[in-house]
Design a protein around this motif. Structure first.
Motif, PDB file in Angstrom:
ATOM      1  N   MET A  94      -0.595  -9.459 -19.614  1.00  0.00           N
ATOM      2  CA  MET A  94       0.164  -9.729 -18.404  1.00  0.00           C
ATOM      3  C   MET A  94      -0.523  -8.963 -17.275  1.00  0.00           C
ATOM      4  SD  MET A  94       4.228  -9.073 -17.613  1.00  0.00           S
ATOM      5  CE  MET A  94       4.193  -7.500 -18.395  1.00  0.00           C
ATOM      6  N   VAL A  95      -0.781  -9.640 -16.164  1.00  0.00           N
ATOM      7  CA  VAL A  95      -1.411  -8.992 -15.014  1.00  0.00           C
ATOM      8  C   VAL A  95      -0.340  -8.192 -14.282  1.00  0.00           C
ATOM      9  CG1 VAL A  95      -2.658  -9.334 -12.851  1.00  0.00           C
ATOM     10  CG2 VAL A  95      -3.112 -10.836 -14.796  1.00  0.00           C
ATOM     11  N   VAL A  96      -0.626  -6.898 -14.082  1.00  0.00           N
ATOM     12  CA  VAL A  96       0.301  -6.020 -13.378  1.00  0.00           C
ATOM     13  C   VAL A  96      -0.424  -5.352 -12.218  1.00  0.00           C
ATOM     14  CG1 VAL A  96       1.753  -5.597 -15.404  1.00  0.00           C
ATOM     15  CG2 VAL A  96      -0.165  -4.068 -14.923  1.00  0.00           C
ATOM     16  N   SER A  97       0.342  -4.895 -11.260  1.00  0.00           N
ATOM     17  CA  SER A  97      -0.223  -4.228 -10.091  1.00  0.00           C
ATOM     18  C   SER A  97      -0.852  -2.899 -10.480  1.00  0.00           C
ATOM     19  CB  SER A  97       0.872  -3.983  -9.055  1.00  0.00           C
ATOM     20  OG  SER A  97       0.371  -3.203  -7.993  1.00  0.00           O
ATOM     21  N   ALA A  98      -1.997  -2.618  -9.890  1.00  0.00           N
ATOM     22  CA  ALA A  98      -2.649  -1.317 -10.061  1.00  0.00           C
ATOM     23  C   ALA A  98      -2.842  -0.663  -8.696  1.00  0.00           C
ATOM     24  CB  ALA A  98      -3.983  -1.493 -10.796  1.00  0.00           C
ATOM     25  N   LEU A  99      -1.914  -0.940  -7.787  1.00  0.00           N
ATOM     26  CA  LEU A  99      -1.962  -0.348  -6.449  1.00  0.00           C
ATOM     27  C   LEU A  99      -1.822   1.158  -6.588  1.00  0.00           C
ATOM     28  CD1 LEU A  99      -1.962  -0.703  -3.348  1.00  0.00           C
ATOM     29  CD2 LEU A  99       0.535  -0.894  -3.487  1.00  0.00           C
ATOM     30  N   ALA A 100      -2.726   1.891  -5.986  1.00  0.00           N
ATOM     31  CA  ALA A 100      -2.700   3.355  -6.054  1.00  0.00           C
ATOM     32  C   ALA A 100      -1.475   3.891  -5.321  1.00  0.00           C
ATOM     33  CB  ALA A 100      -3.978   3.922  -5.444  1.00  0.00           C
ATOM     34  N   ASP A 101      -0.949   4.987  -5.829  1.00  0.00           N
ATOM     35  CA  ASP A 101       0.200   5.636  -5.210  1.00  0.00           C
ATOM     36  C   ASP A 101      -0.211   6.294  -3.889  1.00  0.00           C
ATOM     37  OD1 ASP A 101       2.856   6.505  -5.061  1.00  0.00           O
ATOM     38  OD2 ASP A 101       2.383   8.417  -6.037  1.00  0.00           O
ATOM     39  N   GLY A 102       0.633   6.182  -2.885  1.00  0.00           N
ATOM     40  CA  GLY A 102       0.401   6.884  -1.634  1.00  0.00           C
ATOM     41  C   GLY A 102      -0.531   6.200  -0.658  1.00  0.00           C
ATOM     42  N   VAL A 103      -0.816   4.913  -0.833  1.00  0.00           N
ATOM     43  CA  VAL A 103      -1.716   4.220   0.089  1.00  0.00           C
ATOM     44  C   VAL A 103      -1.004   3.926   1.409  1.00  0.00           C
ATOM     45  CG1 VAL A 103      -3.080   3.191  -1.767  1.00  0.00           C
ATOM     46  CG2 VAL A 103      -1.161   1.914  -0.804  1.00  0.00           C
ATOM     47  N   THR A 104      -1.785   3.620   2.398  1.00  0.00           N
ATOM     48  CA  THR A 104      -1.216   3.281   3.708  1.00  0.00           C
ATOM     49  C   THR A 104      -0.573   1.899   3.659  1.00  0.00           C
ATOM     50  OG1 THR A 104      -3.226   2.230   4.501  1.00  0.00           O
ATOM     51  CG2 THR A 104      -3.021   4.622   4.862  1.00  0.00           C
ATOM     52  N   GLU A 105       0.229   1.621   4.659  1.00  0.00           N
ATOM     53  CA  GLU A 105       0.872   0.313   4.748  1.00  0.00           C
ATOM     54  C   GLU A 105      -0.172  -0.792   4.889  1.00  0.00           C
ATOM     55  OE1 GLU A 105       4.093  -2.120   7.526  1.00  0.00           O
ATOM     56  OE2 GLU A 105       3.862   0.038   7.796  1.00  0.00           O
ATOM     57  N   THR A 106      -1.237  -0.530   5.613  1.00  0.00           N
ATOM     58  CA  THR A 106      -2.309  -1.515   5.800  1.00  0.00           C
ATOM     59  C   THR A 106      -2.965  -1.841   4.463  1.00  0.00           C
ATOM     60  OG1 THR A 106      -2.704  -0.677   8.024  1.00  0.00           O
ATOM     61  CG2 THR A 106      -4.460  -2.001   7.032  1.00  0.00           C
ATOM     62  N   VAL A 107      -3.265  -0.822   3.689  1.00  0.00           N
ATOM     63  CA  VAL A 107      -3.872  -1.030   2.363  1.00  0.00           C
ATOM     64  C   VAL A 107      -2.902  -1.783   1.455  1.00  0.00           C
ATOM     65  CG1 VAL A 107      -4.700   0.155   0.285  1.00  0.00           C
ATOM     66  CG2 VAL A 107      -5.420   0.957   2.538  1.00  0.00           C
ATOM     67  N   GLN A 108      -1.620  -1.401   1.504  1.00  0.00           N
ATOM     68  CA  GLN A 108      -0.611  -2.067   0.682  1.00  0.00           C
ATOM     69  C   GLN A 108      -0.502  -3.550   1.021  1.00  0.00           C
ATOM     70  OE1 GLN A 108       3.408  -0.694   1.210  1.00  0.00           O
ATOM     71  NE2 GLN A 108       4.109  -1.648  -0.680  1.00  0.00           N
ATOM     72  N   LYS A 109      -0.509  -3.888   2.302  1.00  0.00           N
ATOM     73  CA  LYS A 109      -0.412  -5.294   2.710  1.00  0.00           C
ATOM     74  C   LYS A 109      -1.629  -6.088   2.244  1.00  0.00           C
ATOM     75  CE  LYS A 109       2.642  -4.849   6.682  1.00  0.00           C
ATOM     76  NZ  LYS A 109       2.787  -4.975   8.129  1.00  0.00           N
ATOM     77  N   ALA A 110      -2.821  -5.519   2.382  1.00  0.00           N
ATOM     78  CA  ALA A 110      -4.041  -6.205   1.935  1.00  0.00           C
ATOM     79  C   ALA A 110      -4.023  -6.374   0.416  1.00  0.00           C
ATOM     80  CB  ALA A 110      -5.278  -5.425   2.372  1.00  0.00           C
ATOM     81  N   TYR A 111      -3.566  -5.337  -0.289  1.00  0.00           N
ATOM     82  CA  TYR A 111      -3.492  -5.408  -1.749  1.00  0.00           C
ATOM     83  C   TYR A 111      -2.509  -6.493  -2.177  1.00  0.00           C
ATOM     84  CZ  TYR A 111      -3.001  -4.215  -6.635  1.00  0.00           C
ATOM     85  OH  TYR A 111      -2.986  -4.291  -8.006  1.00  0.00           O
ATOM     86  N   ASN A 112      -1.328  -6.474  -1.598  1.00  0.00           N
ATOM     87  CA  ASN A 112      -0.309  -7.456  -1.988  1.00  0.00           C
ATOM     88  C   ASN A 112      -0.771  -8.885  -1.735  1.00  0.00           C
ATOM     89  OD1 ASN A 112       1.443  -5.505  -2.892  1.00  0.00           O
ATOM     90  ND2 ASN A 112       2.617  -5.412  -0.993  1.00  0.00           N
TER      91      ASN A 112
END
Length: 149
Positions: A94-112
């Motif tokens: 199952m593919v799960v998120s590997a977004l690093a903890d504590g990233v900026t909102e800009t990084v989070q939006k690009a990741y999502n």
């Protein structure tokens, strides 16, 4: 090969019966003389080790990075192949998120955005590799987790 799922309990009427046989060294042997209506299965170290290995595999997450430049194809679907040691056709990843903890909102939006593109496509496992197919190329590198591989 899956885990055994048809274990049976031993069944008998009344109480268990044992024969008391004296041994030469002063100890006794107790052979089971019970008349069983159903023989039971043995559950031993091999069974619990296989069960625990399967549970550990289900919970294990392998992280891989899909690069923005790694997508191939001139039209959708675009593909990217990644090495995943131990992956087989029978793996149920199952593919799960590997977004690093504590990233900026800009990084989070690009990741999502990239994660949504990757997970809206398809993926196939086999022979130590996974092939992702996406119907739009992600614009950024993305690290995803494969749970169960």
């Amino acid at each position: 090969m899956g885990l055994k799922t048809d274990y049976k309990d031993a069944m008998f009427d009344g109480q268990r019966r044992y024969r008391l046989i004296p041994n030469e060294d002063g100890t006794y042997s107790l052979p089971d003389e019970t008349t069983y209506t159903q023989k039971g299965d043995k559950f031993g170290a091999n069974d619990i080790n296989a069960t625990n290995k399967a549970i550990n595999q289900i919970n294990h997450v392998t992280e891989i990075t899909l690069t923005a430049s790694g997508w191939t194809g001139s039209a959708a679907p675009y593909t990217q192949i990644a090495e995943v040691l131990g992956a087989t056709e029978d793996s149920e990843a199952m593919v799960v998120s590997a977004l690093a903890d504590g990233v900026t909102e800009t990084v989070q939006k690009a990741y999502n955005k990239a994660f949504g593109i990757v997970t809206s496509g398809t993926a196939t496992l086999g022979n130590g590799i996974i092939t992702f197919k996406a119907y739009k190329k992600p614009a950024t590198d993305i690290k995803v987790g494969l749970k169960g591989v």
